[in-house]
Design a protein around this motif. Structure first.
Motif, PDB file in Angstrom:
ATOM      1  N   VAL A 146       0.842  -1.192   0.000  1.00  0.00           N
ATOM      2  CA  VAL A 146       0.000   0.000   0.000  1.00  0.00           C
ATOM      3  C   VAL A 146       0.881   1.247   0.000  1.00  0.00           C
ATOM      4  N   ASP A 147       0.537   2.194  -0.844  1.00  0.00           N
ATOM      5  CA  ASP A 147       1.210   3.491  -0.811  1.00  0.00           C
ATOM      6  C   ASP A 147       0.483   4.336   0.230  1.00  0.00           C
ATOM      7  N   LEU A 148       1.087   4.482   1.398  1.00  0.00           N
ATOM      8  CA  LEU A 148       0.430   5.178   2.512  1.00  0.00           C
ATOM      9  C   LEU A 148       0.265   6.670   2.265  1.00  0.00           C
ATOM     10  N   ASN A 149       0.975   7.213   1.303  1.00  0.00           N
ATOM     11  CA  ASN A 149       0.820   8.632   0.982  1.00  0.00           C
ATOM     12  C   ASN A 149      -0.522   8.929   0.325  1.00  0.00           C
ATOM     13  N   LEU A 150      -1.158   7.887  -0.221  1.00  0.00           N
ATOM     14  CA  LEU A 150      -2.467   8.075  -0.842  1.00  0.00           C
ATOM     15  C   LEU A 150      -3.588   8.164   0.190  1.00  0.00           C
ATOM     16  N   LEU A 151      -3.330   7.691   1.388  1.00  0.00           N
ATOM     17  CA  LEU A 151      -4.336   7.723   2.445  1.00  0.00           C
ATOM     18  C   LEU A 151      -4.143   8.982   3.285  1.00  0.00           C
ATOM     19  N   LYS A 152      -5.108   9.864   3.235  1.00  0.00           N
ATOM     20  CA  LYS A 152      -5.026  11.130   3.958  1.00  0.00           C
ATOM     21  C   LYS A 152      -6.100  11.148   5.056  1.00  0.00           C
ATOM     22  N   PRO A 153      -5.758  11.689   6.222  1.00  0.00           N
ATOM     23  CA  PRO A 153      -6.778  11.802   7.272  1.00  0.00           C
ATOM     24  C   PRO A 153      -7.835  12.831   6.882  1.00  0.00           C
ATOM     25  N   LYS A 154      -9.062  12.596   7.324  1.00  0.00           N
ATOM     26  CA  LYS A 154     -10.164  13.500   6.997  1.00  0.00           C
ATOM     27  C   LYS A 154     -10.924  13.865   8.253  1.00  0.00           C
ATOM     28  N   HIS A 155     -11.652  14.933   8.167  1.00  0.00           N
ATOM     29  CA  HIS A 155     -12.575  15.420   9.182  1.00  0.00           C
ATOM     30  C   HIS A 155     -11.919  15.579  10.552  1.00  0.00           C
ATOM     31  N   SER A 156     -12.461  14.908  11.560  1.00  0.00           N
ATOM     32  CA  SER A 156     -11.987  15.121  12.931  1.00  0.00           C
ATOM     33  C   SER A 156     -10.559  14.618  13.113  1.00  0.00           C
ATOM     34  N   LEU A 157     -10.168  13.584  12.393  1.00  0.00           N
ATOM     35  CA  LEU A 157      -8.789  13.087  12.486  1.00  0.00           C
ATOM     36  C   LEU A 157      -7.813  14.125  11.926  1.00  0.00           C
ATOM     37  N   LYS A 158      -8.176  14.753  10.813  1.00  0.00           N
ATOM     38  CA  LYS A 158      -7.342  15.796  10.227  1.00  0.00           C
ATOM     39  C   LYS A 158      -7.266  17.001  11.164  1.00  0.00           C
ATOM     40  N   LYS A 159      -8.394  17.344  11.767  1.00  0.00           N
ATOM     41  CA  LYS A 159      -8.445  18.486  12.687  1.00  0.00           C
ATOM     42  C   LYS A 159      -7.580  18.237  13.921  1.00  0.00           C
ATOM     43  N   ASP A 168      -9.367  26.206   9.230  1.00  0.00           N
ATOM     44  CA  ASP A 168      -8.866  25.043   9.965  1.00  0.00           C
ATOM     45  C   ASP A 168      -9.910  24.483  10.915  1.00  0.00           C
ATOM     46  N   GLY A 169     -10.822  25.330  11.379  1.00  0.00           N
ATOM     47  CA  GLY A 169     -11.878  24.878  12.275  1.00  0.00           C
ATOM     48  C   GLY A 169     -11.389  24.544  13.677  1.00  0.00           C
ATOM     49  N   ILE A 170     -10.309  25.194  14.100  1.00  0.00           N
ATOM     50  CA  ILE A 170      -9.746  24.926  15.422  1.00  0.00           C
ATOM     51  C   ILE A 170     -10.119  26.080  16.351  1.00  0.00           C
ATOM     52  N   ASN A 171     -10.555  25.740  17.544  1.00  0.00           N
ATOM     53  CA  ASN A 171     -10.887  26.740  18.545  1.00  0.00           C
ATOM     54  C   ASN A 171      -9.580  27.308  19.108  1.00  0.00           C
ATOM     55  N   LYS A 172      -9.320  28.565  18.827  1.00  0.00           N
ATOM     56  CA  LYS A 172      -8.042  29.173  19.216  1.00  0.00           C
ATOM     57  C   LYS A 172      -7.903  29.270  20.734  1.00  0.00           C
ATOM     58  N   LYS A 173      -9.001  29.560  21.391  1.00  0.00           N
ATOM     59  CA  LYS A 173      -8.962  29.679  22.849  1.00  0.00           C
ATOM     60  C   LYS A 173      -8.594  28.344  23.486  1.00  0.00           C
ATOM     61  N   GLU A 174      -9.176  27.263  22.989  1.00  0.00           N
ATOM     62  CA  GLU A 174      -8.863  25.935  23.517  1.00  0.00           C
ATOM     63  C   GLU A 174      -7.410  25.552  23.205  1.00  0.00           C
ATOM     64  N   LEU A 175      -6.922  25.982  22.056  1.00  0.00           N
ATOM     65  CA  LEU A 175      -5.532  25.701  21.695  1.00  0.00           C
ATOM     66  C   LEU A 175      -4.571  26.388  22.670  1.00  0.00           C
ATOM     67  N   VAL A 176      -4.850  27.638  23.008  1.00  0.00           N
ATOM     68  CA  VAL A 176      -4.010  28.365  23.967  1.00  0.00           C
ATOM     69  C   VAL A 176      -4.100  27.713  25.344  1.00  0.00           C
ATOM     70  N   LYS A 177      -5.310  27.321  25.740  1.00  0.00           N
ATOM     71  CA  LYS A 177      -5.477  26.668  27.042  1.00  0.00           C
ATOM     72  C   LYS A 177      -4.734  25.333  27.088  1.00  0.00           C
ATOM     73  N   ASP A 178      -4.782  24.567  26.003  1.00  0.00           N
ATOM     74  CA  ASP A 178      -4.046  23.296  25.949  1.00  0.00           C
ATOM     75  C   ASP A 178      -2.546  23.530  26.038  1.00  0.00           C
ATOM     76  N   LEU A 179      -2.076  24.562  25.355  1.00  0.00           N
ATOM     77  CA  LEU A 179      -0.651  24.878  25.387  1.00  0.00           C
ATOM     78  C   LEU A 179      -0.214  25.243  26.806  1.00  0.00           C
ATOM     79  N   PHE A 180      -0.963  26.100  27.461  1.00  0.00           N
ATOM     80  CA  PHE A 180      -0.613  26.495  28.823  1.00  0.00           C
ATOM     81  C   PHE A 180      -0.732  25.317  29.790  1.00  0.00           C
ATOM     82  N   LYS A 181      -1.719  24.457  29.542  1.00  0.00           N
ATOM     83  CA  LYS A 181      -1.878  23.279  30.394  1.00  0.00           C
ATOM     84  C   LYS A 181      -0.661  22.370  30.281  1.00  0.00           C
ATOM     85  N   GLN A 182      -0.151  22.202  29.064  1.00  0.00           N
ATOM     86  CA  GLN A 182       1.018  21.348  28.864  1.00  0.00           C
ATOM     87  C   GLN A 182       2.304  22.000  29.364  1.00  0.00           C
ATOM     88  N   LEU A 183       2.420  23.311  29.190  1.00  0.00           N
ATOM     89  CA  LEU A 183       3.642  23.998  29.614  1.00  0.00           C
ATOM     90  C   LEU A 183       3.758  24.138  31.125  1.00  0.00           C
TER      91      LEU A 183
END
Length: 131
Positions: A12-25, A71-86
């Motif tokens: 299988v050429d794995l480059n042909l398989l691309k993640p979609k929807h929630s997996l891509k997000k 991109d459909g990403i919640n920026k506020k949640e992204l910042v909160k996740d970053l601070f939570k990890q840091l």
């Protein structure tokens, strides 16, 4: 490399398989977290930075530049996740962080860099390369 991996790559050429929807997000969100951690890692992660509004504004502006609306990403949640990890934030600290981000947003302090500044910087780089 294991035998199953080589067999899989031959069949299988794995480059042909691309993640979609929630997996891509989630993959994009994870990639952005890695990039943000690398950028923010330039600053020492001390207790003072955890409470510093200027540092929070800096991170929010970086996220504003990186994340597109499509991109459909919640920026506020992204910042909160970053601070939570840091900083290993606890739920009460996350609530304070959430309200601080909301305050910055409500007062229009989080904004993208003006295109004129980007254009000027681009031309300065090009001119400096010529000389």
């Amino acid at each position: 490399m294991s035998e199953s991996q080589t067999r899989l790559e031959q069949k299988v050429d794995l480059n042909l398989l691309k993640p979609k929807h929630s997996l891509k997000k989630s993959q994009l969100s994870n990639d952005l977290l890695v990039v943000l951690k690398a950028r923010v890692a330039e600053h020492p992660s001390t207790y003072q930075l955890k409470l510093c509004q200027e540092f929070l504004l800096y991170v929010c502006k970086i996220v504003e530049e990186l994340v597109k609306k499509s991109d459909g990403i919640n920026k506020k949640e992204l910042v909160k996740d970053l601070f939570k990890q840091l900083f290993n934030l606890q739920p009460p600290e996350l609530q304070v962080l959430d309200s601080a981000i909301q305050f910055l947003f409500d007062n229009n302090l989080i904004c993208k860099v003006a295109r004129s500044k980007k254009v000027v910087r681009f031309f300065k780089k090009k001119v400096s390369l010529l000389f």
